[in-house]
Design a protein around this motif. Sequence first.
Motif, PDB file in Angstrom:
ATOM      1  N   GLY A 262       5.262   6.644   0.895  1.00  0.00           N
ATOM      2  CA  GLY A 262       6.029   5.588   1.551  1.00  0.00           C
ATOM      3  C   GLY A 262       5.345   4.262   1.270  1.00  0.00           C
ATOM      4  N   ILE A 263       5.801   3.217   1.959  1.00  0.00           N
ATOM      5  CA  ILE A 263       5.304   1.858   1.727  1.00  0.00           C
ATOM      6  C   ILE A 263       4.653   1.322   2.999  1.00  0.00           C
ATOM      7  CG2 ILE A 263       6.069  -0.532   1.359  1.00  0.00           C
ATOM      8  CD1 ILE A 263       6.320   0.976  -1.185  1.00  0.00           C
ATOM      9  N   ARG A 264       3.501   0.710   2.866  1.00  0.00           N
ATOM     10  CA  ARG A 264       2.917  -0.070   3.946  1.00  0.00           C
ATOM     11  C   ARG A 264       2.727  -1.482   3.402  1.00  0.00           C
ATOM     12  NH1 ARG A 264       2.805   0.648   9.201  1.00  0.00           N
ATOM     13  NH2 ARG A 264       1.215   2.233   9.590  1.00  0.00           N
TER      14      ARG A 264
ATOM     15  N   ARG B 111       0.873  -1.168   0.000  1.00  0.00           N
ATOM     16  CA  ARG B 111       0.000   0.000   0.000  1.00  0.00           C
ATOM     17  C   ARG B 111       0.908   1.216   0.000  1.00  0.00           C
ATOM     18  NH1 ARG B 111      -5.092   0.685  -1.389  1.00  0.00           N
ATOM     19  NH2 ARG B 111      -6.326  -0.124   0.341  1.00  0.00           N
ATOM     20  N   LEU B 112       0.670   2.159  -0.886  1.00  0.00           N
ATOM     21  CA  LEU B 112       1.462   3.392  -0.900  1.00  0.00           C
ATOM     22  C   LEU B 112       0.842   4.376   0.078  1.00  0.00           C
ATOM     23  CD1 LEU B 112       2.015   3.362  -4.707  1.00  0.00           C
ATOM     24  CD2 LEU B 112       3.837   3.273  -3.016  1.00  0.00           C
ATOM     25  N   THR B 113       1.670   4.946   0.939  1.00  0.00           N
ATOM     26  CA  THR B 113       1.165   5.850   1.967  1.00  0.00           C
ATOM     27  C   THR B 113       1.243   7.309   1.498  1.00  0.00           C
ATOM     28  OG1 THR B 113       3.346   6.003   3.005  1.00  0.00           O
ATOM     29  CG2 THR B 113       1.883   4.281   3.814  1.00  0.00           C
TER      30      THR B 113
ATOM     31  N   THR C  13       3.967   4.169   8.188  1.00  0.00           N
ATOM     32  CA  THR C  13       4.666   3.530   7.077  1.00  0.00           C
ATOM     33  C   THR C  13       5.478   2.364   7.624  1.00  0.00           C
ATOM     34  OG1 THR C  13       6.232   3.980   5.283  1.00  0.00           O
ATOM     35  CG2 THR C  13       6.610   5.118   7.311  1.00  0.00           C
TER      36      THR C  13
END
Lengths: 242, 242
Positions: free
Chosen positions: B236-238, A238-240, B178
């Motif tokens: 960012g990435i989750r 998932r992109l935050t 994130t």
Amino acid sequence: MSAPEENANAAAAKPAAKDPWELPDVSGLVVGVLGGTGDQGRGLAYRLALAGQRVIIGSRSAERARDIAGDELLGPVGVEGAGNAECARRSDIVIVAVPWSGHAATLTDLREELAGKLVVDCVNPLGFDKKGAHALAVEEGSAAEQAAALLPESRVTAAFHHLSGVLLQDREIDEIPTDVMVLGEVRADCEIVQALASLIPGMRGVFAGRLRNAHQVESLVANLISVNRRYKAHAGIRLTDI
Amino acid sequence: MSAPEENANAAAAKPAAKDPWELPDVSGLVVGVLGGTGDQGRGLAYRLALAGQRVIIGSRSAERARDIAGDELLGPVGVEGAGNAECARRSDIVIVAVPWSGHAATLTDLREELAGKLVVDCVNPLGFDKKGAHALAVEEGSAAEQAAALLPESRVTAAFHHLSGVLLQDREIDEIPTDVMVLGEVRADCEIVQALASLIPGMRGVFAGRLRNAHQVESLVANLISVNRRYKAHAGIRLTDI
């Protein structure tokens, strides 16, 4: 770094940026899935047909494609099966979900059928050994760039790399809360793929760069496999902050 | 694929797998940040000191490190500044946040000071041109593998690649929701880094593979830059499903 006044002037002179979440209507487009008898392809075919899209799965064997298209998962949502060439010819958007080992040969054979089509490569070139998965070097840079090199008359994009075939094929699951990174050279083509991804409940299709940056998106699946092993999960991305 | 009975027997015979979220107490460890005067390093130093960790930022110029350590962001949270060699010598964990152009030279110079230390590489080898950012080829495979090659007496891991320097340095922001992908060869070392990342509110340190899979994690920053441009964000990435 420029003064606030300069920024204000620049903003006044330029037309307003297009809303990146405004995506085209893709409901009339036929989606083909090459390698649609594998886990990833079958799962994608199920989710897209469930969302109302017309979907044809392709396989080297038309008979096998028709068998899988009529199975307990795909039959009820109305997926068709065909040989790869017919699947490509009858589709507007063609998702390439074949194993990496068959990637170049399949696309070389279908160059003519794929001319003018929007091709979506979702292949991850990975190797496996005792230490787990690892990225393979690809002469063209990535599977997507290999597709672009082999299909000069097609509109090649890359997407759907980080989805779990297990979750996609699980009828108990209604939503898949994850993002689909979409890469490509032409904005309008990427937006069609983004719209397609966004049809699946929980998913967003997000533009994430040009094809020259596809290698790391494809290879990241090796890391997701490590995450899955450690956390007993079917990890996605998932992109935050968007 | 095995029968349910076999799975049950295997589970009974093996000791219970360790909870992957059970992480060590790292509160007593001193964290050094080489390149702590840059955006990423300064931001990380701020967040870790704010969370109660003892932090020393390093720079080629000790004077400059002390100046930044005493500025309006880092001064109030009690960060120290020192030359790179002193920073490395006095720290238990050393985060490498220098520009890629100075990566090899900095680590070569500090090999002795970094012996035995837990090194956390967060450098992204990227190039920039008119079409945006792109991954650079690294002879050793990745910045992290270059660090491991140059520092054979250190315990090298990789982490903190996908964090926005802007968000890290913004005092108005309390939580950064994130995930930090942590890579390395030794589980105990990775868990220390995961614990460190998890100190920052909103963040989770997640094990995401061996160093041979660091290249794509580093290079993915090129894609995040594309996302940031299109969506006016600090992406960012989750990781989902964990």
